[in-house]
Write a protein that holds these residues in place. Structure first.
Motif: not given
Lengths: 211, 725
Positions: A5, A9, A12-18
């Protein structure tokens, strides 16, 4: 995972749904907060008192929108009432319809905190015992809150039915008449239009700070 | 030329040449003509002996020599037919369980964008180095005309190595530094993503692209709850002096952008009873800052809805007729009278709905505007005095905003008048609802009576409620007025998954979304074939292990919320007896399922973007009370070969919302009206991991409950199992 990467990058934490939360066992119902909105009181009911009455005439007629069969009018009475907050409080669901004799009143202004309401009562006639007719008068005819409804949907038959219900309650001691002890009878008012009438109506409110 | 890098700097271009064209299908075609011919030979010979990064170095040994000539001669003639770049979703959010990623499109600009290159679907790419490009969104035609890649980031394309194994744990972050969110009026800016596998700086065969075939690869979005790009001003009070409006109801307040170009759409606000036209500054200023001209007017609500509707429709006409002269002419030539949104609160919410019905029926006509000009109707906690025929949105895009702690238009079971969702259920066009826990009726204006009615400590107050309102209303108007697809995910994704940047994370919001009838194919919307064993689409429906399955008009049939078996629709205060919105309901305490056979006419799910349904927990049902929380279940698809894919809906953001714990209208357990929530499964997500599962030939859809498939017990109202096209 073998991902190269850009340096930025990596931070940065990739977006996620808990993951969903766990259910919990039944428990005591939570305490409910009281609402400031007073409930709609039962009807028929009378105002506490009639504070002021003022006959008026207007040069430019307008239609009485507070009944389905309302006609244009050029005279009537301004009235100021004191009533339980539940009657005065504006609300979205149906409000108790303010009636005077066989007429409905147009709510103009209200202050739930002080329990005050100003209304227009277009002129109407009352049938006397001998079959004769006389002009209606808020200071002597029955003033009461009828069932909750949209005023634009009520007609003479509805008012008559509600009046019968009120008179039965009155006869049965379940309905009182409003006090007229503090009533102020103002001299007749002549204005040009509805706007002017409404502007003058505010002068009837006994506590100027409440206008 | 394919081997020259159009936009990258020299150092990068030099490096790029050494990583070339292991994947190129026609390596001798130096001028990209489709032929390896004399022109290419001339280029090669012209570079003969060149060392370093040189055109013609087909062997990539840093010198143009006989080896390269040999390669060119071997490829002489027509290039082999090329495989076009493949449209494939790349932007994604990571999930905590299978499918491990959801390839959604909308991302908040205070966060990040995930990149999910699924090794299951792209095994040929596993372990392969590539460049990831972010390109300003192009249409299919623009891509056809220009395949050169130009990265929107100052840092240029991002080097990645495609993951091996599975996508689990392999959703990585896009470098978003330098990306700009929003574009003019639009809160979101679209970008396309290209995985440049051959690293040649063009969209070429073998590459993956997300966003070529319509829409963007992803939308980078500003805060919908914050002010937009324009400065605003207000005309504090304008008297329209219109003979069709009562003298005492003629005032308007107007909010407008001062520096927005072009014609600006109209938003008209109709307040509720006892409210005031000056109470919506928060909404007027917000929408004006996003480019709308907002007019809030006096509304004649006290006599009733008919009177209020007159002021709604007449003020709209007066504003159109008079705007050019208002405020000294500041709006002259700046208003788009063909784009109008109506917003109404409480009785005003019903008046805007009835206003649309009157335009629809032709009982009101205006020389200034007509039905087609009303692009969207938004009702905030509307009343339902007029009922089925008149309080009817028909097919206009319709939004309902509602506070769960509303103490006035309360959603109570003893009166249809106070049941806002009756109106929502009648809407047949695109529709959306935002249901806000802890918000009361007057949290959506500045100054109304505190009518909060709910559990102590859960009131969220005006500021938080209005933050939700600003974001969701903007999203709905943008979606319906401009077909702004970037906004759509704010209307259907679970709040846990996506919410406006400025919307407090502590606020629980439940969303429903349904596309217009023409954009959806019902598998079972319960409106036709009323047996529980036959779906709307004619397929068989089989229930196993569940209990008390009923299909009927979804109407709470008594005056309390206390659970009794004689009222299977307890809490569903969404219909009058004259309405027609049917649904299903069932419960379980052990593993069970409902299976819908999919008729052949609907079996090709590749034609659809999503499979969705809506569901709500059963109010005060013992199963709901016994395990408070979001309710989870599993959706399974089986293809005609018997292969299955299953997804737990909780993975998408929390499951079916735990009911707001409000008391009243009954004894014992608490809970309020049914909180329908849309679950939308992107069908592309079900391809995660690849394999032989055939989305083009689906035999059945199944909801699995209990056991290993979700919440151990529950009661569920369910409706609108549809394919969204």
């Amino acid at each position: 995972m073998t991902t190269l990467l850009a340096a930025l990058a990596l931070a940065i934490v990739p977006p996620s749904i808990p993951a969903p939360a766990k259910e919990r066992a039944a428990q005591a119902p939570p305490v409910q907060a009281p609402s400031d909105l007073p409930p709609v009181p039962a009807t028929p009911a009378a105002p506490i008192s009639i504070v002021a009455v003022q006959p008026f005439t207007i040069a430019e007629p307008y239609r009485h929108r507070f009944r389905k069969d309302g006609a244009e009018f050029t005279s009537g009475h301004l009235i100021v009432l004191r009533a339980e907050a539940g009657f005065v409080q504006p609300r979205q669901v149906a409000e108790p319809v303010l009636c005077v004799g066989s007429q409905t009143a147009e709510r103009l202004w209200s202050d739930p905190a002080k329990g005050l309401m100003v209304a227009i009562v277009p002129a109407w006639t009352e049938r006397a015992d001998g079959g004769t007719e006389r002009p209606g008068d808020p200071s002597i005819d029955l003033v009461w809150f009828a069932a909750p409804e949209l005023p634009e949907r009520v007609d003479a038959a509805w008012i008559a039915a509600e009046r019968a219900r009120a008179e039965a309650a009155l006869a049965g001691g379940r309905l009182s008449t409003p006090s007229t002890r503090e009533i102020v009878r103002h001299p007749s008012l002549t204005t040009a239009s509805q706007d002017a009438l409404i502007a003058r109506a505010s002068a009837l409110v006994p506590d100027p700070a409440a206008r | 030329m394919r081997l020259t890098h159009a936009r990258a700097g020299g150092a990068f271009a030099a490096a790029l040449l050494y990583t070339l064209p292991a994947f190129a299908q026609c390596p001798g075609d130096l001028d990209a003509s489709g032929l390896v011919d004399g022109a290419d030979l001339a280029v090669l010979l012209g570079a003969w002996g060149c060392t370093g990064a040189c055109p013609g170095d087909l062997s990539q040994d840093s010198i143009v020599d006989g080896t390269d000539l040999g390669l060119m001669l071997a490829a002489w003639g027509e290039c082999p037919p090329s495989t076009p770049a493949v449209e494939a979703p790349l932007a994604a959010v990571a999930l905590s369980a299978w499918p491990w990623a959801s390839w959604v499109d909308t991302y908040n600009s205070n966060g990040s964008v995930g990149i999910a290159i699924d090794p299951g679907q792209h095994p040929d790419l596993a372990g392969r180095a590539a460049l990831l490009w972010v390109i300003e969104d192009r249409s299919p035609a623009e891509w056809a005309a220009n395949a050169n890649l130009s990265d929107a980031r100052a840092t240029g394309p991002q080097a990645v190595t495609c993951p091996s194994g599975t996508i689990q744990g392999n959703v990585v972050s896009l470098n978003v530094a330098g990306l700009v969110a929003g574009s003019g009026d639009a809160p979101a800016r679209g970008y396309d993503l290209v995985l440049d596998v051959d690293q040649d700086g063009t969209l070429s065969p073998g590459d993956l692209i997300d966003g070529r075939d319509g829409g963007a690869g992803f939308w980078w979005t500003r805060d919908l709850a914050a002010l937009g790009p324009y400065s605003t001003a207000t005309i504090a009070s304008h008297d329209v002096n219109d003979a069709d409006i009562l003298d005492s109801m003629e005032l308007e307040r107007v909010y407008y952008p001062t520096n927005a170009p072009g014609l600006r759409p109209i938003v008209a606000i109709s307040h509720g009873n006892g409210h005031n036209y000056t109470w919506y500054d928060y909404l007027g200023n917000h929408l004006a800052s996003w480019g709308f001209v907002v007019m809030s007017h006096q509304n004649d609500t006290i006599p009733g809805i008919t009177s209020a509707t007159v002021t709604t429709v007449e003020h709209t006409e007066s504003f159109i007729d008079q705007h050019a002269s208002m405020g000294g002419g500041v709006l002259a030539g700046k208003v788009d009278i063909d784009r109008i949104a109506w917003i109404g609160h409480s009785r005003g919410g019903e008046s805007v709905t009835y206003g649309y019905d009157r335009l629809f029926d032709g009982t009101f006509t205006s020389p200034s505007y007509g039905l087609a000009d009303i692009k969207c109707v938004i009702a905030i906690a509307p009343t339902d005095f007029l009922g089925t025929a008149s309080a009817n949105p028909h097919a206009v895009p319709y939004m309902l905003l509602y506070g769960a702690a509303d103490g006035d238009v309360c959603g109570c079971p003893d009166s249809d008048i106070a049941d806002s969702f009756n109106l929502y259920e009648r809407a047949t066009g695109l529709r959306h609802s935002t249901y806000v826990h802890g918000a009361d009726h007057n949290d959506f204006n500045c100054c109304g009576t505190n009518d909060f009615s709910g559990p102590a400590g859960t009131a969220i107050g005006n500021t938080l409620a209005q933050g939700v309102a600003k974001a969701s209303i903007l999203a709905m108007i943008r979606r319906s007025m401009f077909d702004d697809r970037a906004m759509e995910e704010f209307l259907w994704r679970q709040n846990e998954s996506l919410r406006a940047i400025g919307q407090a994370s502590t606020v629980t919001v439940v969303r429903e979304f349904k596309p217009a009838a023409g954009a959806a194919s019902p598998i079972d919307d319960f409106q036709a074939n009323t047996s529980t064993s036959v779906s709307t689409s004619g397929g068989a429906v089989n229930a196993a292990g569940i209990t008390n399955l009923v299909e009927a008009l979804a109407n709470d049939n008594n005056t309390t919320f206390t659970w009794v078996t004689t009222d299977p629709w307890n809490g569903s205060v969404r219909n009058r007896t004259t309405d027609s919105s049917r649904a299903g309901v069932f419960d379980w305490t052990a593993a069970g399922s409902i299976t819908w056979s999919v008729p052949a006419s609907l079996a090709d799910f590749t034609k659809a973007r999503a499979l969705s349904f809506r569901a709500a927990q059963g109010t005060r049902h013992p199963n709901t009370v016994a395990a408070l929380g979001d309710l989870d279940l599993t959706v399974t698809l089986r293809d005609t070969n018997g292969l299955e894919r299953s997804i737990r809906i909780g993975t998408l953001g929390g499951g079916i919302e735990e009911p707001y714990q409000r008391s009243g209208f009954g004894t014992g357990a608490v809970g309020w009206q049914a909180e329908f929530e849309t679950v939308r499964i992107l069908l592309g997500d079900l391809q995660s991991g690849g394999g032989a599962f055939d989305l083009s030939s689906i035999a059945m859809v199944q909801l699995r409950v209990g056991g290993a498939d979700g919440s151990a017990q529950g009661r569920l109202l369910i409706d609108d199992l549809i394919l969204e096209n």
